[in-house]
Design a protein around this motif. Sequence first.
Motif, PDB file in Angstrom:
ATOM      1  N   ALA A  70      -4.842   4.111  -2.167  1.00  0.00           N
ATOM      2  CA  ALA A  70      -3.882   3.049  -2.455  1.00  0.00           C
ATOM      3  C   ALA A  70      -4.157   1.822  -1.598  1.00  0.00           C
ATOM      4  N   CYS A  71      -4.372   2.039  -0.313  1.00  0.00           N
ATOM      5  CA  CYS A  71      -4.625   0.932   0.614  1.00  0.00           C
ATOM      6  C   CYS A  71      -5.930   0.222   0.270  1.00  0.00           C
ATOM      7  N   PHE A  72      -6.971   0.991  -0.032  1.00  0.00           N
ATOM      8  CA  PHE A  72      -8.266   0.391  -0.352  1.00  0.00           C
ATOM      9  C   PHE A  72      -8.172  -0.521  -1.567  1.00  0.00           C
ATOM     10  N   HIS A  73      -7.566  -0.033  -2.642  1.00  0.00           N
ATOM     11  CA  HIS A  73      -7.508  -0.840  -3.855  1.00  0.00           C
ATOM     12  C   HIS A  73      -6.545  -2.017  -3.700  1.00  0.00           C
ATOM     13  N   LEU A  74      -5.475  -1.836  -2.936  1.00  0.00           N
ATOM     14  CA  LEU A  74      -4.580  -2.961  -2.674  1.00  0.00           C
ATOM     15  C   LEU A  74      -5.292  -4.031  -1.871  1.00  0.00           C
ATOM     16  N   VAL A  75      -5.989  -3.629  -0.810  1.00  0.00           N
ATOM     17  CA  VAL A  75      -6.740  -4.591   0.000  1.00  0.00           C
ATOM     18  C   VAL A  75      -7.819  -5.263  -0.854  1.00  0.00           C
ATOM     19  N   SER A 113       0.839  -1.204   0.000  1.00  0.00           N
ATOM     20  CA  SER A 113       0.000   0.000   0.000  1.00  0.00           C
ATOM     21  C   SER A 113       0.872   1.251   0.000  1.00  0.00           C
ATOM     22  N   ALA A 114       1.899   1.242   0.836  1.00  0.00           N
ATOM     23  CA  ALA A 114       2.805   2.397   0.903  1.00  0.00           C
ATOM     24  C   ALA A 114       3.521   2.590  -0.425  1.00  0.00           C
ATOM     25  N   LEU A 115       3.928   1.488  -1.069  1.00  0.00           N
ATOM     26  CA  LEU A 115       4.623   1.573  -2.351  1.00  0.00           C
ATOM     27  C   LEU A 115       3.711   2.155  -3.432  1.00  0.00           C
ATOM     28  N   ILE A 116       2.465   1.674  -3.488  1.00  0.00           N
ATOM     29  CA  ILE A 116       1.507   2.200  -4.469  1.00  0.00           C
ATOM     30  C   ILE A 116       1.220   3.667  -4.190  1.00  0.00           C
ATOM     31  N   ALA A 117       1.112   4.027  -2.909  1.00  0.00           N
ATOM     32  CA  ALA A 117       0.855   5.427  -2.549  1.00  0.00           C
ATOM     33  C   ALA A 117       1.983   6.334  -3.035  1.00  0.00           C
ATOM     34  N   VAL A 118       3.216   5.845  -2.980  1.00  0.00           N
ATOM     35  CA  VAL A 118       4.355   6.635  -3.464  1.00  0.00           C
ATOM     36  C   VAL A 118       4.220   6.901  -4.960  1.00  0.00           C
ATOM     37  N   PHE A 119       3.879   5.869  -5.723  1.00  0.00           N
ATOM     38  CA  PHE A 119       3.715   6.050  -7.168  1.00  0.00           C
ATOM     39  C   PHE A 119       2.549   6.986  -7.485  1.00  0.00           C
ATOM     40  N   LEU A 120       1.463   6.885  -6.724  1.00  0.00           N
ATOM     41  CA  LEU A 120       0.321   7.779  -6.955  1.00  0.00           C
ATOM     42  C   LEU A 120       0.668   9.214  -6.580  1.00  0.00           C
ATOM     43  N   HIS A 170       1.077   2.400 -14.921  1.00  0.00           N
ATOM     44  CA  HIS A 170       1.158   0.980 -15.247  1.00  0.00           C
ATOM     45  C   HIS A 170       1.789   0.155 -14.131  1.00  0.00           C
ATOM     46  N   VAL A 171       2.759   0.734 -13.435  1.00  0.00           N
ATOM     47  CA  VAL A 171       3.416  -0.013 -12.372  1.00  0.00           C
ATOM     48  C   VAL A 171       2.442  -0.353 -11.252  1.00  0.00           C
ATOM     49  N   THR A 172       1.484   0.524 -10.967  1.00  0.00           N
ATOM     50  CA  THR A 172       0.499   0.219  -9.924  1.00  0.00           C
ATOM     51  C   THR A 172      -0.440  -0.890 -10.384  1.00  0.00           C
ATOM     52  N   ALA A 173      -0.788  -0.895 -11.669  1.00  0.00           N
ATOM     53  CA  ALA A 173      -1.631  -1.979 -12.195  1.00  0.00           C
ATOM     54  C   ALA A 173      -0.919  -3.315 -12.041  1.00  0.00           C
ATOM     55  N   PHE A 174       0.378  -3.337 -12.318  1.00  0.00           N
ATOM     56  CA  PHE A 174       1.164  -4.564 -12.164  1.00  0.00           C
ATOM     57  C   PHE A 174       1.176  -5.028 -10.708  1.00  0.00           C
ATOM     58  N   LEU A 175       1.386  -4.094  -9.786  1.00  0.00           N
ATOM     59  CA  LEU A 175       1.395  -4.448  -8.362  1.00  0.00           C
ATOM     60  C   LEU A 175       0.050  -4.994  -7.908  1.00  0.00           C
ATOM     61  N   LEU A 176      -1.041  -4.426  -8.414  1.00  0.00           N
ATOM     62  CA  LEU A 176      -2.376  -4.899  -8.043  1.00  0.00           C
ATOM     63  C   LEU A 176      -2.618  -6.311  -8.555  1.00  0.00           C
ATOM     64  N   VAL A 177      -2.231  -6.591  -9.798  1.00  0.00           N
ATOM     65  CA  VAL A 177      -2.425  -7.926 -10.362  1.00  0.00           C
ATOM     66  C   VAL A 177      -1.606  -8.955  -9.591  1.00  0.00           C
ATOM     67  N   VAL A 178      -0.347  -8.612  -9.284  1.00  0.00           N
ATOM     68  CA  VAL A 178       0.509  -9.524  -8.518  1.00  0.00           C
ATOM     69  C   VAL A 178      -0.079  -9.775  -7.134  1.00  0.00           C
ATOM     70  N   SER A 179      -0.595  -8.729  -6.497  1.00  0.00           N
ATOM     71  CA  SER A 179      -1.174  -8.891  -5.159  1.00  0.00           C
ATOM     72  C   SER A 179      -2.376  -9.825  -5.199  1.00  0.00           C
ATOM     73  N   SER A 216     -11.065   5.261 -10.854  1.00  0.00           N
ATOM     74  CA  SER A 216     -10.683   4.637 -12.125  1.00  0.00           C
ATOM     75  C   SER A 216      -9.242   4.141 -12.027  1.00  0.00           C
ATOM     76  N   PHE A 217      -9.044   3.048 -11.269  1.00  0.00           N
ATOM     77  CA  PHE A 217      -7.685   2.553 -11.044  1.00  0.00           C
ATOM     78  C   PHE A 217      -7.063   2.018 -12.337  1.00  0.00           C
ATOM     79  N   THR A 218      -7.902   1.726 -13.338  1.00  0.00           N
ATOM     80  CA  THR A 218      -7.353   1.273 -14.617  1.00  0.00           C
ATOM     81  C   THR A 218      -6.582   2.395 -15.313  1.00  0.00           C
ATOM     82  N   GLU A 219      -6.776   3.637 -14.853  1.00  0.00           N
ATOM     83  CA  GLU A 219      -6.056   4.781 -15.425  1.00  0.00           C
ATOM     84  C   GLU A 219      -4.837   5.169 -14.589  1.00  0.00           C
ATOM     85  N   TRP A 220      -4.560   4.421 -13.523  1.00  0.00           N
ATOM     86  CA  TRP A 220      -3.383   4.684 -12.703  1.00  0.00           C
ATOM     87  C   TRP A 220      -2.116   4.334 -13.495  1.00  0.00           C
TER      88      TRP A 220
END
Length: 484
Positions: free
Chosen positions: A309-314, A286-293, A332-341, A326-330
């Motif tokens: 960031a925390c909500f969508h990661l959870v 969550s912290a990592l995604i928040a940094v990118f956002l 690309h690195v955050t999309a990758f992290l979400l899929v991996v999670s 619209s997290f699909t517009e975030w």
Amino acid sequence: MINRKITSYLLAFPIALMGGVQLVFGVLSLTVFHDQVGVEFLTPALAALVCALSLFALKNKISVTEIRAREALAYAALTWFVMGVVGGIPIMLITHVSFTDAVFESISALTTTGATILSNLDSMAPTFLMYRQFLQWLGGLGIVIFVVAVLPMLNIGGMKLLKAETPGPIKDEKLSPRVANTTHYLWGVYFAITGLCALSYYVCGMSAFDAIGHSFTTVSTGGFSTHDASMGYFDSQAMLVVSDIFMVLGAMSFALHFRVWRNWNFSEYWEDEETRTFILVILAISALIAVFLYWDHRYQDPWTTFNEACFHLVSFITSTGYAADSFTEWPHVTAFLLVVSGYLGGCAGSTAGGNKFIRNILTFKIINLEMKRLVNPNAVLRIKYHGNSVDDSVMSATTAFMFFVVLSSLFVTLLLMMTGLEFWSSFTATAACLNVLGPAFGELGSNFQPVNDFGTWVLSGAMILGRLEYLTVLALFLPRFWRF
């Protein structure tokens, strides 16, 4: 060879259960909501109940205490498919989608995947919307577990059914000497958390209808919503926090919940290795995604940035699939992290999908063990979990599971690409269904309508495959499974 009479007789119970659910919603439509869809529920309800009664007639010809592993595996897999078909009939009658799409929507609900082919939810009948929400709640702990809970007569063979259905590599934990009592305790915890979730949503400003409906899909980590905009419809940061809390609770072991609440010792959550790792990984990613956002200047203040960031990661890691933006517009690195999670998943014995953290932990320990053996070939090393040595059978099952995760992801992705979908859409749709997650990216960022009928059936099978954690379903394809 499996005993077809026993398997057919057992299937009468989930069919009757679905018929009863549809009957209740038909009555609700006629007496409470008055939204003109009562007939569309009552007709398939009566058909399902008649079918169940005909299967109940087999009782005098069999002994249900003779359930073997083969019948348990076949029953666990067939239940999800049969329930998906029966549950999809009202969806087809009300929304006028094809039979294929209706079954996909139903299986998505029951497996708590949350992938949908529907749109314009805000204009649909309230009874139908609540039906979708309830199907996810019903499938949360597993319909097979529900059947074991209401069938004391299965107390001898019930453990085989429970093992075939329960997620996680270690399946022998019982809260009570009687299997039926174990499932009663699990459902008691499930009811309690759902009630607290509904109350919390209501206090935060949801209507009673939305609070109840979203509590069903939050605790079950399903992700269906009564609105097209999902949680973004409410535009409330407080609701996202509430959702985070109950998605995490739904993704933690319900057996652990029961022990904590029975002993009134909340430190057991942190003492549990799987739960502790799960929470720490949520905070770190969550912290990592928040940094990118934050670098992308997506939100105006740090609190909103971290909360989103925390909500969508959870939402992804618990395989819920809610969206608040619209997290699909975030980036690309955050999309990758979400899929991996989504592949990481929640905890074993929960409603979440994915690999489960106990497997992630064991996989890491297996890799670490092999690296140590390279340095010290003669050392006697053992893998320990919670201070106890892990059986070789558990390690083998974990390794096999991880292999099938990769193999299944590759195979289903290739099948979808054969239908004309591009790679990113195919891969994220595969990840969404195998991990019973829901949201995809690319062409399927809004919903799964672009998928053709063949691809839809492939994804329906992928949801059942992921919900039963691969091996339970794949065993059915072994030739020796059908021999004497």
